[in-house]
Design a protein around this motif. Structure first.
Motif, PDB file in Angstrom:
ATOM      1  N   SER A  31       0.839  -1.203   0.000  1.00  0.00           N
ATOM      2  CA  SER A  31       0.000   0.000   0.000  1.00  0.00           C
ATOM      3  C   SER A  31       0.875   1.254   0.000  1.00  0.00           C
ATOM      4  N   LEU A  32       0.272   2.361  -0.372  1.00  0.00           N
ATOM      5  CA  LEU A  32       0.986   3.636  -0.281  1.00  0.00           C
ATOM      6  C   LEU A  32       1.344   3.951   1.169  1.00  0.00           C
ATOM      7  N   ASP A  33       0.524   3.507   2.096  1.00  0.00           N
ATOM      8  CA  ASP A  33       0.852   3.700   3.514  1.00  0.00           C
ATOM      9  C   ASP A  33       2.122   2.933   3.880  1.00  0.00           C
ATOM     10  N   ASP A  34       2.288   1.724   3.331  1.00  0.00           N
ATOM     11  CA  ASP A  34       3.516   0.956   3.563  1.00  0.00           C
ATOM     12  C   ASP A  34       4.736   1.731   3.065  1.00  0.00           C
ATOM     13  N   ILE A  35       4.605   2.301   1.892  1.00  0.00           N
ATOM     14  CA  ILE A  35       5.722   3.042   1.279  1.00  0.00           C
ATOM     15  C   ILE A  35       5.995   4.323   2.060  1.00  0.00           C
ATOM     16  N   ALA A  36       4.947   5.049   2.418  1.00  0.00           N
ATOM     17  CA  ALA A  36       5.117   6.278   3.189  1.00  0.00           C
ATOM     18  C   ALA A  36       5.804   5.984   4.523  1.00  0.00           C
ATOM     19  N   ALA A  37       5.389   4.917   5.186  1.00  0.00           N
ATOM     20  CA  ALA A  37       6.012   4.545   6.458  1.00  0.00           C
ATOM     21  C   ALA A  37       7.487   4.205   6.260  1.00  0.00           C
ATOM     22  N   GLU A  38       7.800   3.458   5.224  1.00  0.00           N
ATOM     23  CA  GLU A  38       9.191   3.089   4.933  1.00  0.00           C
ATOM     24  C   GLU A  38      10.030   4.336   4.655  1.00  0.00           C
ATOM     25  N   ALA A  39       9.445   5.316   3.966  1.00  0.00           N
ATOM     26  CA  ALA A  39      10.164   6.541   3.616  1.00  0.00           C
ATOM     27  C   ALA A  39      10.178   7.557   4.754  1.00  0.00           C
ATOM     28  N   GLY A  40       9.313   7.361   5.739  1.00  0.00           N
ATOM     29  CA  GLY A  40       9.217   8.328   6.830  1.00  0.00           C
ATOM     30  C   GLY A  40       8.577   9.629   6.390  1.00  0.00           C
ATOM     31  N   VAL A  41       7.615   9.507   5.473  1.00  0.00           N
ATOM     32  CA  VAL A  41       6.905  10.686   4.957  1.00  0.00           C
ATOM     33  C   VAL A  41       5.404  10.401   4.997  1.00  0.00           C
ATOM     34  N   THR A  42       4.630  11.391   4.645  1.00  0.00           N
ATOM     35  CA  THR A  42       3.179  11.225   4.559  1.00  0.00           C
ATOM     36  C   THR A  42       2.791  10.829   3.131  1.00  0.00           C
ATOM     37  N   ARG A  43       1.577  10.345   2.992  1.00  0.00           N
ATOM     38  CA  ARG A  43       1.068  10.055   1.641  1.00  0.00           C
ATOM     39  C   ARG A  43       1.054  11.313   0.785  1.00  0.00           C
ATOM     40  N   MET A  44       0.800  12.453   1.417  1.00  0.00           N
ATOM     41  CA  MET A  44       0.778  13.725   0.697  1.00  0.00           C
ATOM     42  C   MET A  44       2.140  13.966   0.015  1.00  0.00           C
ATOM     43  N   ILE A  45       3.205  13.670   0.717  1.00  0.00           N
ATOM     44  CA  ILE A  45       4.551  13.841   0.136  1.00  0.00           C
ATOM     45  C   ILE A  45       4.727  12.886  -1.042  1.00  0.00           C
ATOM     46  N   LEU A  46       4.246  11.655  -0.899  1.00  0.00           N
ATOM     47  CA  LEU A  46       4.325  10.707  -2.030  1.00  0.00           C
ATOM     48  C   LEU A  46       3.619  11.287  -3.250  1.00  0.00           C
ATOM     49  N   TYR A  47       2.429  11.827  -3.041  1.00  0.00           N
ATOM     50  CA  TYR A  47       1.642  12.369  -4.156  1.00  0.00           C
ATOM     51  C   TYR A  47       2.261  13.633  -4.760  1.00  0.00           C
ATOM     52  N   ARG A  48       3.115  14.305  -4.027  1.00  0.00           N
ATOM     53  CA  ARG A  48       3.821  15.451  -4.608  1.00  0.00           C
ATOM     54  C   ARG A  48       4.851  15.002  -5.649  1.00  0.00           C
TER      55      ARG A  48
END
Length: 186
Positions: A31-48
Motif C-alpha cells: 500500500s501507499l501507507d507501507d511506502i510512506a512509512a518506509e520513507a518516513g513521509v506522509t502520503r501527501m509527500i508521495l503524491y507530490r
C-alpha cells in the motif's frame, strides 16, 4: 534538520518504495501507507512526487532496469565481466533485483516491461552465441536460456543469503557455460 531538495526526496522515496514493494511481495500487496512509512513521509509527500502507486512502481522498475543495465555494461560491454557486474549490483540492491525478476514479472500490468528487459538481454547475448549455433533457432534458444540461467542463478544466490560472492560468480559463469556447451553439441 535541513529540508531535502526535490530530487533527493524523490530518490529517498524510490529507495523506500523499492524496499517496501520487495518486502511486501510486489505491487498489489504493497500500500501507499507501507511506502510512506518506509520513507518516513506522509502520503501527501508521495503524491507530490508521484501521481499514483502505479506511476511510483513504474519509476521503481525503470530505475532498477537502468541501474542493472549500467552495472552490466560498466566494464566494457558484454564480456566475462558482465555477469560478475550484475551480481555485484544484485548484492548491492537485492530488493531491486527481486522486484525486476520475481515480483514485477508476476504483475500483469508490468510483466511486459520485464519481458522486454529479458528479451533485450537475450538479444545482446545472441550474436556471441550465433557463431557456434547450428541455426538461428538454436542461437535464439541458447540466448534465451543463458539469460534465464543468469537471472535464476543470481536469484537463487540472493535467496541463499549471498554466500561467498567470488565463488558464486564462478559457479554462475559455469552454469552459463553449460548452456554454451549444450549449444555446441552436434
Amino acid at each position: 534538520m535541513r529540508r531535502m531538495r526535490r530530487p533527493e526526496r524523490r530518490e529517498q522515496i524510490l529507495d523506500a518504495a523499492t524496499t517496501a514493494f520487495a518486502r511486501s511481495g510486489g505491487f498489489t500487496a504493497t500500500s501507499l501507507d507501507d511506502i510512506a512509512a518506509e520513507a518516513g513521509v506522509t502520503r501527501m509527500i508521495l503524491y507530490r512526487h508521484f501521481a499514483s502507486k502505479t506511476e511510483l512502481y513504474q519509476a521503481v522498475i525503470d530505475r532498477a532496469a537502468e541501474r542493472l543495465h549500467a552495472a552490466a555494461t560498466a566494464r566494457g560491454g558484454l564480456s566475462e565481466e558482465t555477469v560478475p557486474a550484475m551480481m555485484d549490483w544484485a548484492a548491492a540492491e537485492p530488493d531491486a533485483f527481486r522486484l525486476l525478476f520475481h515480483h514485477a514479472v508476476r504483475e500483469p500490468e508490468f510483466r511486459g516491461d520485464i519481458d522486454q528487459l529479458r528479451a533485450g538481454m537475450a538479444r545482446t547475448l545472441r550474436p556471441h552465441l550465433a557463431a557456434e549455433a547450428d541455426s538461428e533457432a538454436w542461437a535464439d534458444w541458447a540466448a534465451g536460456l543463458a539469460t534465464t540461467v543468469a537471472i535464476e542463478a543470481i536469484m537463487a544466490w540472493l535467496d541463499a543469503g549471498q554466500p561467498d560472492l567470488e565463488k558464486a560468480r564462478r559457479r554462475v559463469l559455469r552454469a552459463i557455460d553449460g548452456v554454451y556447451q549444450a549449444l555446441t553439441v552436434h
